[in-house]
Write a protein that holds these residues in place. Structure first.
Motif, PDB file in Angstrom:
ATOM      1  N   SER A   1      -6.939  -5.676  -3.597  1.00  0.00           N
ATOM      2  CA  SER A   1      -6.074  -4.785  -2.797  1.00  0.00           C
ATOM      3  C   SER A   1      -6.882  -3.677  -2.140  1.00  0.00           C
TER       4      SER A   1
ATOM      5  N   GLN B   1       6.778 -10.275  -8.804  1.00  0.00           N
ATOM      6  CA  GLN B   1       6.975  -9.210  -7.806  1.00  0.00           C
ATOM      7  C   GLN B   1       5.630  -8.672  -7.313  1.00  0.00           C
ATOM      8  N   GLU B   2       4.691  -8.493  -8.221  1.00  0.00           N
ATOM      9  CA  GLU B   2       3.366  -7.998  -7.820  1.00  0.00           C
ATOM     10  C   GLU B   2       2.648  -9.032  -6.942  1.00  0.00           C
TER      11      GLU B   2
ATOM     12  N   ARG C   1       4.138 -11.091  -4.910  1.00  0.00           N
ATOM     13  CA  ARG C   1       4.759 -10.948  -3.591  1.00  0.00           C
ATOM     14  C   ARG C   1       4.162  -9.755  -2.833  1.00  0.00           C
ATOM     15  N   ASP C   2       4.004  -8.642  -3.538  1.00  0.00           N
ATOM     16  CA  ASP C   2       3.440  -7.443  -2.899  1.00  0.00           C
ATOM     17  C   ASP C   2       2.009  -7.700  -2.420  1.00  0.00           C
ATOM     18  N   PHE C   3       1.236  -8.421  -3.228  1.00  0.00           N
ATOM     19  CA  PHE C   3      -0.162  -8.732  -2.874  1.00  0.00           C
ATOM     20  C   PHE C   3      -0.193  -9.606  -1.619  1.00  0.00           C
ATOM     21  N   SER C   4       0.673 -10.610  -1.608  1.00  0.00           N
ATOM     22  CA  SER C   4       0.802 -11.493  -0.446  1.00  0.00           C
ATOM     23  C   SER C   4       1.207 -10.687   0.794  1.00  0.00           C
ATOM     24  N   ASN C   5       2.195  -9.819   0.624  1.00  0.00           N
ATOM     25  CA  ASN C   5       2.669  -9.010   1.754  1.00  0.00           C
ATOM     26  C   ASN C   5       1.584  -8.082   2.283  1.00  0.00           C
ATOM     27  N   LEU C   6       0.779  -7.541   1.381  1.00  0.00           N
ATOM     28  CA  LEU C   6      -0.320  -6.669   1.818  1.00  0.00           C
ATOM     29  C   LEU C   6      -1.289  -7.468   2.697  1.00  0.00           C
TER      30      LEU C   6
ATOM     31  N   ARG D   1       0.199  -8.069   6.078  1.00  0.00           N
ATOM     32  CA  ARG D   1       0.187  -6.865   6.915  1.00  0.00           C
ATOM     33  C   ARG D   1      -1.192  -6.684   7.558  1.00  0.00           C
TER      34      ARG D   1
END
Ligand code: HXC
Length: 260
Positions: free
Chosen positions: A33, A79-80, A82-87, A90
């Motif tokens: 990240s 959930q984490e 998903r957040d990693f993928s979304n980062l 972006r």
């Protein structure tokens, strides 16, 4: 040159070309990240620097990027994850839509998230020593930084499925054959050849290049007729900007000179 080096990135700007080198060679430049956020901040900074016209992205050591950081991923909750993928999405959409061209110079292993990063760039050149692939399925996951989509768009559904299902690593020359990279160079020539192309791009109008990139990227998501309408919008925008005037005048005057 101007330096904007961060913890994990070496950044060097020389003659309007920014070379961004991922610099965690001990883990083959694996993306965590922190690195993703540094890439994002660096891209924003470079896009806003008037002295930067082309960005070249490459890696230190024997990898471009050997994927997302497996150490960071192994204990993620859904959930984490998903957040990693979304980062990643972006940051890679930022590169995909950046006003200045971003060329990936693949100096070695380009795997998983590293191949996804390369695919978010405008085009790719590779060292003969580069190895490319999507090993995710061997780890029980799928590409999560846009690979399912960027790869299919770059070189078709069936090759994408083959790479993802088999997890096979392909050579730079195989990648050239399926259009995954544009050109392959001897390892020691990769940067010089890439810089020569960057300088070739810089001779052209920066306004025209960023309008062309936007028309190509945005038009790709539309139906043909709508995309052509969009092209007319951007074509017209060139005339509104007026960057063509001096260049067209110079062309016509040069022709006249040569005829004398
Ligand atoms: C963390 C990694 C890494 C990675 C390599 N390393 N890849 N660490 N994440 N993706 C580390 C190794 O653990 C090792 O650390 C050091 O880098 C050097 O690697 P070696 O394996 O010793 O090198 P070598 O034998 O030359 O093999 C190179 C390799 C291999 C074939 C590239 O490292 C490899 O298979 N790496 C994993 C590739 C991969 O599966 N990538 C996809 C990840 S999934 P030590 O401490 O032992 O020196 C992904 C998902 C993206 O990218 C989407 C997320 C949302």
């Amino acid at each position: 040159g101007v330096g904007m080096t961060t913890e994990n990135l070496l950044v060097e700007v020389t003659d309007q070309v920014a070379v961004v080198k991922m610099n965690r060679p001990k883990v083959l430049n694996a993306l965590n990240s922190e690195v993703l956020k540094e890439i994002e901040a660096t891209m924003t900074q470079l896009e806003n620097s008037p002295e930067v016209r082309v960005i070249v992205l490459t890696g230190e050591g024997k990898a471009f990027v050997a994927g997302a950081d497996i150490g960071e991923m192994k204990d993620l909750s859904p959930q984490e994850a998903r957040d990693f993928s979304n980062l990643g999405h972006r940051v890679f959409i930022q590169i995909h839509t950046l006003e200045v061209p971003v060329i990936a110079a693949l100096n070695g292993f380009t795997l998983g998230g590293g191949l996804e990063l390369a695919l978010a760039c405008d085009f790719r050149y590779a060292s003969e020593e580069a190895k490319l692939g999507f090993p995710e399925a061997s780890l029980g996951i799928i590409t999560g930084f846009g690979g399912t989509q960027f790869a299919a768009r770059a070189f078709g559904l069936s090759r994408t499925k083959e790479l993802i299902y088999t997890g096979e690593m392909i050579t730079a020359h195989q990648a050239l054959n399926c259009g995954l990279v544009n050109r392959v160079f001897p390892h020691d020539d990769l940067m010089a050849e890439t810089m020569a192309v960057a300088r070739r791009i810089i001779r052209n109008s920066p306004e025209a290049i960023s309008l062309a990139k936007e028309a190509i990227v945005k038009g790709y998501d539309l139906g043909l007729r709508e995309a052509l309408e969009l092209e007319s919008d951007y074509f017209s925008a060139c005339f509104a900007l007026g960057a063509h005037r001096d260049r067209m005048k110079a062309f016509l005057e040069n022709r006249k000179e040569r005829k004398k």
